[in-house]
Enzyme design. Sequence first.
Site, mmCIF file in Angstrom:
data_model
loop_
_atom_site.group_PDB
_atom_site.id
_atom_site.type_symbol
_atom_site.label_atom_id
_atom_site.label_comp_id
_atom_site.label_asym_id
_atom_site.label_seq_id
_atom_site.Cartn_x
_atom_site.Cartn_y
_atom_site.Cartn_z
ATOM 1 N N ASP A 164 -5.116 -8.144 -4.818
ATOM 2 C CA ASP A 164 -5.350 -9.332 -4.009
ATOM 3 C C ASP A 164 -5.679 -10.539 -4.881
ATOM 4 O OD1 ASP A 164 -4.863 -8.741 -1.283
ATOM 5 O OD2 ASP A 164 -6.592 -7.409 -1.301
ATOM 6 N N CYS A 205 -10.244 -1.952 -10.153
ATOM 7 C CA CYS A 205 -9.680 -0.897 -9.306
ATOM 8 C C CYS A 205 -8.326 -1.287 -8.735
ATOM 9 C CB CYS A 205 -10.645 -0.497 -8.201
ATOM 10 S SG CYS A 205 -10.961 -1.814 -7.026
ATOM 11 N N GLU A 263 -12.006 -9.996 -5.664
ATOM 12 C CA GLU A 263 -10.560 -10.061 -5.431
ATOM 13 C C GLU A 263 -10.134 -11.401 -4.830
ATOM 14 O OE1 GLU A 263 -9.286 -6.909 -2.759
ATOM 15 O OE2 GLU A 263 -11.131 -7.019 -1.607
ATOM 16 N N HIS A 300 0.811 -1.215 0.000
ATOM 17 C CA HIS A 300 0.000 0.000 0.000
ATOM 18 C C HIS A 300 0.842 1.261 0.000
ATOM 19 C CE1 HIS A 300 -3.223 -2.838 0.685
ATOM 20 N NE2 HIS A 300 -3.939 -1.936 0.056
HETATM 21 C C1 PEP Z 1 -6.983 -4.907 -4.684
HETATM 22 O O1 PEP Z 1 -6.806 -5.853 -3.906
HETATM 23 O O2 PEP Z 1 -6.730 -4.970 -5.897
HETATM 24 C C2 PEP Z 1 -7.499 -3.615 -4.190
HETATM 25 C C3 PEP Z 1 -7.862 -2.660 -5.014
HETATM 26 O O3 PEP Z 1 -7.573 -3.426 -2.846
HETATM 27 P P1 PEP Z 1 -6.290 -3.200 -1.913
HETATM 28 O O4 PEP Z 1 -5.104 -2.958 -2.804
HETATM 29 O O5 PEP Z 1 -6.566 -2.024 -1.040
HETATM 30 O O6 PEP Z 1 -6.196 -4.465 -1.157
HETATM 31 MG MG MG Z 2 -7.674 -5.811 -1.951
#
Ligand code: PEP
Ligand code: MG
Length: 547
Positions: free
Chosen positions: A453, A500, A429, A188
């Site tokens: 994920d 996303c 995901e 992140h």
């Molecule tokens: C993902 O897992 O692709 C996602 C958009 O959520 P995060 O990256 O916050 O886990």
């Molecule tokens: Mg995710």
Amino acid sequence: MEIYKGKSVFGGIAIGKIRVYRKGKQQVKRQRVTDTDAEMARYRAAKEEAVRQLQGLYEKALKEVGEANAAIFEVHQMMLDDDDYNASVEHIVCSQEVNAEYAVAATGDNFAQMFASMDDDYMKERAADVHDISERLLTILNGADSAAADAGEPAIIAADDLAPSETVQLDKDQVLSFVTVHGSLNSHTAILARTMAIPALIGTPLPLDETVDGRLGIVDGSAGVIYVDPDEATLAAMREKQQAEKQKKELLQTLKGKENITLDGQKVMLYANIGNIKDLATVLQNDAGGIGLFRSEFIYLESDHYPTEEEQFRIYKQVAETMGNKRVIIRTLDIGADKKCDYFGMEPEENPALGYRAIRICLTRPEVFKTQLRALFRASAFGKIAIMYPMITGIQEVRQIKQIAEEVRKELTEQGIAIGDPEQGIMIETPAAVMVSDMLAKEVDFFSIGTNDLTQYTLAIDRQNTKLDAFYDAHHPAILRMISMVVENAHKAGIWAGICGELGADQTLTREFLAMGVDELSVSPGSILPIRKIVLETDVGAYKAGK
Ligand code: PEP
Ligand code: MG
């Protein structure tokens, strides 16, 4: 000159002093206050002290470097008296019931970004000044000495690693670039660097000592290199490259206001991913059609307590109102795995990514979930909010969620509280969700594919483990087939499907996603215009025929 090679997270050139980040410093925590009058009194006292310091600096500079050079300190004193700046601080303190430090940092960020995006060069330069006065106020509010305030110029941040909670609390205007020794491409922290659209490197074997701290550095984001104490020739070459990138960016600005439509008439929604209301200025600057993923857990990470309904409501309302009639997809909290909050009191887990996280917390702690849902439903009366649920694996979870959401809706209606009618969608995901996406599609309003994920769970690769970056193949046919399958199942049920996860911003796949019929790509704000350019230049029919 020393050269260190890392892995590129985001391109671009940053030139500036390197500051080694030491844990616990440079953070602005969002804290709740009960006495907002007292907090405003603290702010006013800090402002008076800042004016006094600036007067001292003005007099010193007048003697030493003359009136023309001293004038800047007068300008800063005037800026501290600016009605809009002060009104913004007051508004944030009083309406969100938060500490002055947070209000100053947020106001500084917003105003600096606003100035930076103006056409006029003079106004553009004011961004640095707003930033300077905000830093000075923060230093005073934090009780540090004034010498530290002068050290607050934007810098390249070098760190061992940065947790998401640390990254969100860094003052964005202070950061030219991130360079970390550890960290993985899909962490992140890397995602936040992309949201901020600043050059960033991870996995860089940089010594975090005096051979680096305070030295001049150049980060070449796309080449994955940092130069420490660059020689003249490198500096000149990098300045030239920086200029060329600036021109490229300016060219992209001409795409603002254009529809995202291919040469053969296929439309796609280009939305932005954000983690904070502070990101809204960049969302607007980059002409996003909406917000496709607001990672609401960052509100929790920034806080030292469970954010109350009221605190959350104000944030969601502000996003909804700022975006007007554009869709704002707010994901319910995805705490757990790498996103840890002390006050959740979570026990250590053997496999946190496969553990107690996201919707699993919400479904087992309905009081936490309901507080957030109440805030979301209330805010939906002020704009086009959609709610999105993370880490879904099956239909039972969705039914349970819908039942809780329905209870919340009923409660609010019975209490006579205004609510909207938000769309409700889910993240796809987990491989399980992909495999039952035909069934899930009948239950929800939209799908958004979380490729970060999904890749981790499909390829059995820990997205946090930097040693595995070479194995983390987001272009793996298994992933691409899954995306195609999800889109197909969504369309069969008459709903839309977007992406996303970070893969959505992969420009080598934009045409492929269009060919699959992906309806929406939600990407970091800085990626919107480059992707729009590809969309405008693509003929999907011809691409499919040529495959
Ligand atoms: C993902 O897992 O692709 C996602 C958009 O959520 P995060 O990256 O916050 O886990
Ligand atoms: Mg995710």
